[in-house]
Design a protein around this motif. Sequence first.
Motif, PDB file in Angstrom:
ATOM      1  N   THR A  82    -123.898   6.179 -53.260  1.00  0.00           N
ATOM      2  CA  THR A  82    -123.651   7.617 -53.318  1.00  0.00           C
ATOM      3  C   THR A  82    -122.312   7.972 -52.685  1.00  0.00           C
ATOM      4  O   THR A  82    -121.513   8.738 -53.254  1.00  0.00           O
ATOM      5  CB  THR A  82    -124.781   8.377 -52.612  1.00  0.00           C
ATOM      6  OG1 THR A  82    -126.034   8.031 -53.211  1.00  0.00           O
ATOM      7  CG2 THR A  82    -124.571   9.870 -52.715  1.00  0.00           C
ATOM      8  N   VAL A  83    -122.039   7.401 -51.522  1.00  0.00           N
ATOM      9  CA  VAL A  83    -120.784   7.696 -50.824  1.00  0.00           C
ATOM     10  C   VAL A  83    -119.582   7.200 -51.631  1.00  0.00           C
ATOM     11  O   VAL A  83    -118.604   7.927 -51.836  1.00  0.00           O
ATOM     12  CB  VAL A  83    -120.801   7.069 -49.419  1.00  0.00           C
ATOM     13  CG1 VAL A  83    -119.436   7.206 -48.757  1.00  0.00           C
ATOM     14  CG2 VAL A  83    -121.869   7.730 -48.552  1.00  0.00           C
ATOM     15  N   VAL A  84    -119.648   5.960 -52.107  1.00  0.00           N
ATOM     16  CA  VAL A  84    -118.519   5.383 -52.838  1.00  0.00           C
ATOM     17  C   VAL A  84    -118.306   6.102 -54.169  1.00  0.00           C
ATOM     18  O   VAL A  84    -117.159   6.348 -54.575  1.00  0.00           O
ATOM     19  CB  VAL A  84    -118.744   3.877 -53.057  1.00  0.00           C
ATOM     20  CG1 VAL A  84    -117.661   3.297 -53.964  1.00  0.00           C
ATOM     21  CG2 VAL A  84    -118.748   3.143 -51.727  1.00  0.00           C
ATOM     22  N   ALA A  85    -119.388   6.461 -54.855  1.00  0.00           N
ATOM     23  CA  ALA A  85    -119.246   7.153 -56.137  1.00  0.00           C
ATOM     24  C   ALA A  85    -118.591   8.521 -55.954  1.00  0.00           C
ATOM     25  O   ALA A  85    -117.735   8.924 -56.759  1.00  0.00           O
ATOM     26  CB  ALA A  85    -120.608   7.300 -56.810  1.00  0.00           C
ATOM     27  N   LEU A  86    -118.971   9.259 -54.902  1.00  0.00           N
ATOM     28  CA  LEU A  86    -118.338  10.550 -54.644  1.00  0.00           C
ATOM     29  C   LEU A  86    -116.864  10.389 -54.294  1.00  0.00           C
ATOM     30  O   LEU A  86    -116.011  11.164 -54.751  1.00  0.00           O
ATOM     31  CB  LEU A  86    -119.078  11.280 -53.522  1.00  0.00           C
ATOM     32  CG  LEU A  86    -120.464  11.826 -53.870  1.00  0.00           C
ATOM     33  CD1 LEU A  86    -121.136  12.409 -52.634  1.00  0.00           C
ATOM     34  CD2 LEU A  86    -120.369  12.888 -54.959  1.00  0.00           C
ATOM     35  N   LEU A  87    -116.544   9.390 -53.485  1.00  0.00           N
ATOM     36  CA  LEU A  87    -115.144   9.138 -53.156  1.00  0.00           C
ATOM     37  C   LEU A  87    -114.348   8.744 -54.394  1.00  0.00           C
ATOM     38  O   LEU A  87    -113.201   9.192 -54.587  1.00  0.00           O
ATOM     39  CB  LEU A  87    -115.046   8.042 -52.094  1.00  0.00           C
ATOM     40  CG  LEU A  87    -115.580   8.400 -50.701  1.00  0.00           C
ATOM     41  CD1 LEU A  87    -115.513   7.180 -49.778  1.00  0.00           C
ATOM     42  CD2 LEU A  87    -114.793   9.554 -50.101  1.00  0.00           C
ATOM     43  N   ALA A  88    -114.935   7.888 -55.246  1.00  0.00           N
ATOM     44  CA  ALA A  88    -114.243   7.469 -56.470  1.00  0.00           C
ATOM     45  C   ALA A  88    -114.041   8.652 -57.412  1.00  0.00           C
ATOM     46  O   ALA A  88    -112.982   8.791 -58.036  1.00  0.00           O
ATOM     47  CB  ALA A  88    -115.033   6.364 -57.163  1.00  0.00           C
ATOM     48  N   LYS A  89    -115.039   9.516 -57.503  1.00  0.00           N
ATOM     49  CA  LYS A  89    -114.909  10.698 -58.364  1.00  0.00           C
ATOM     50  C   LYS A  89    -113.788  11.602 -57.879  1.00  0.00           C
ATOM     51  O   LYS A  89    -112.992  12.124 -58.680  1.00  0.00           O
ATOM     52  CB  LYS A  89    -116.238  11.456 -58.381  1.00  0.00           C
ATOM     53  CG  LYS A  89    -116.267  12.670 -59.292  1.00  0.00           C
ATOM     54  CD  LYS A  89    -116.137  12.280 -60.748  1.00  0.00           C
ATOM     55  CE  LYS A  89    -116.271  13.487 -61.664  1.00  0.00           C
ATOM     56  NZ  LYS A  89    -116.087  13.129 -63.089  1.00  0.00           N
ATOM     57  N   ASN A  90    -113.708  11.800 -56.571  1.00  0.00           N
ATOM     58  CA  ASN A  90    -112.616  12.601 -56.018  1.00  0.00           C
ATOM     59  C   ASN A  90    -111.274  11.927 -56.233  1.00  0.00           C
ATOM     60  O   ASN A  90    -110.259  12.593 -56.490  1.00  0.00           O
ATOM     61  CB  ASN A  90    -112.846  12.838 -54.519  1.00  0.00           C
ATOM     62  CG  ASN A  90    -113.593  14.133 -54.250  1.00  0.00           C
ATOM     63  OD1 ASN A  90    -113.343  15.144 -54.891  1.00  0.00           O
ATOM     64  ND2 ASN A  90    -114.532  14.086 -53.331  1.00  0.00           N
ATOM     65  N   LEU A  91    -111.254  10.606 -56.129  1.00  0.00           N
ATOM     66  CA  LEU A  91    -109.998   9.872 -56.256  1.00  0.00           C
ATOM     67  C   LEU A  91    -109.427   9.984 -57.660  1.00  0.00           C
ATOM     68  O   LEU A  91    -108.226  10.215 -57.847  1.00  0.00           O
ATOM     69  CB  LEU A  91    -110.220   8.404 -55.884  1.00  0.00           C
ATOM     70  CG  LEU A  91    -108.984   7.560 -55.601  1.00  0.00           C
ATOM     71  CD1 LEU A  91    -108.223   8.103 -54.405  1.00  0.00           C
ATOM     72  CD2 LEU A  91    -109.389   6.110 -55.347  1.00  0.00           C
ATOM     73  N   VAL A  92    -110.269   9.831 -58.670  1.00  0.00           N
ATOM     74  CA  VAL A  92    -109.767   9.876 -60.047  1.00  0.00           C
ATOM     75  C   VAL A  92    -109.410  11.299 -60.461  1.00  0.00           C
ATOM     76  O   VAL A  92    -108.674  11.492 -61.439  1.00  0.00           O
ATOM     77  CB  VAL A  92    -110.804   9.275 -61.027  1.00  0.00           C
ATOM     78  CG1 VAL A  92    -111.068   7.828 -60.701  1.00  0.00           C
ATOM     79  CG2 VAL A  92    -112.108  10.071 -61.016  1.00  0.00           C
ATOM     80  N   ARG A  93    -109.901  12.304 -59.737  1.00  0.00           N
ATOM     81  CA  ARG A  93    -109.531  13.687 -60.032  1.00  0.00           C
ATOM     82  C   ARG A  93    -108.230  14.091 -59.363  1.00  0.00           C
ATOM     83  O   ARG A  93    -107.665  15.146 -59.663  1.00  0.00           O
ATOM     84  CB  ARG A  93    -110.643  14.640 -59.569  1.00  0.00           C
ATOM     85  CG  ARG A  93    -111.920  14.499 -60.339  1.00  0.00           C
ATOM     86  CD  ARG A  93    -113.078  15.216 -59.661  1.00  0.00           C
ATOM     87  NE  ARG A  93    -112.871  16.653 -59.617  1.00  0.00           N
ATOM     88  CZ  ARG A  93    -112.755  17.376 -58.499  1.00  0.00           C
ATOM     89  NH1 ARG A  93    -112.798  16.762 -57.323  1.00  0.00           N
ATOM     90  NH2 ARG A  93    -112.598  18.674 -58.547  1.00  0.00           N
ATOM     91  N   GLY A  94    -107.742  13.287 -58.412  1.00  0.00           N
ATOM     92  CA  GLY A  94    -106.548  13.628 -57.662  1.00  0.00           C
ATOM     93  C   GLY A  94    -105.278  13.100 -58.296  1.00  0.00           C
ATOM     94  O   GLY A  94    -105.249  12.662 -59.460  1.00  0.00           O
TER      95      GLY A  94
END
Length: 358
Positions: free
Chosen positions: A190-202
């Motif tokens: 859950t933590v890594v998926a949220l971070l990855a989602k934020n990363l690809v949106r940046g």
Amino acid sequence: MLYRENGQFKTSYQADQQIFPIAQDRFVIGLMLAFAFIAVPLLASDYLFRAILIPFLILSLAAVGVNILVGYCGQISLGSGAFMAVGAYGAYNFFIRIPDMPLIPALVLGGLCATLFGILFGLPSLRVKGLYLAVATLAAQFFADWMFLRVRWFTLDSPSGSVSVSNLQVFGLPIDSAVNRYLFCLVILTVVALLAKNLVRGAIGREWMAIRDMDVAAAVIGIRPMYAKLTAFAVSSFIIGVAGALWGFIYLGSWEPAAFSVDQSFRLLFMVIIGGLGSIMGSFLGAAFIVILPIALNQILPVLAHLVGLEISTAGLAHAELMIFGGLIVWFLIVEPHGLAKLWSIGKQKLRLWPFPH
């Protein structure tokens, strides 16, 4: 009209830029997380945890890492199994060699080892791409197989490369039961998926996608191809390395280099292709498809064969699984090359107007 966005006004930049800007998405994601964290531990059996749920969570994490490299940055990689192996053996060495080493820092350090390994074998991406890059990353797979089998220092002088871990704890709490292992993997995913989602949106995610679409045009508008490609390899390798450490520590408990063979690399690549390139959601859908399909075929094929008066052997069942699996991959590539995530997107688009035809 179940998925209407009318009336959902954004009054701040934070509201407009949130990960799930539509209220229905936030509700569904919250409901799924509540079900995963509360209902599943109460309802699932021990077999379901060990055979389906834990492998699904770990492979989903690895698929997220592969999707960042292949789906978002467009760098074809066949060395994902090697990155998983480096993460697993790196975490194992930190965990065993350092007295009283906590589990979570060991997993992070294993991911950092995979990061360095990924950057090293990502350097050819600065000069080659496509099939040539795939062959270069495949060399990482063969090198990792040789290294962990022949260099005994990595396995504490084990002649076969087999290692094992036990007595795992997180903040003093043992994670020896299937439920605890499931919850531990779920929290990390859950933590890594949220971070990855934020990363690809940046900004870095947009650089990756620009390199994927046309690297020459990306360089013309000021994007540094070397920085974008190596950061994609670094982030992807870190996530895959952590997934490899979880695969060894949590799922297997005892493993050898064959657990991270080239078959695992192809398996992860197929997850991304079937789930959907360039989609975090597609990583979850592809992992679910790969994990559940063989189990479903094991249950369904003998019943179907019995209905027509045939008996299918274990070897025949294994061959039938490979044939059906390969056929489904080809079907997805032809009919829906954007994977299951595209079907999910089409379904949401239809719900915007349902039950009206226009």
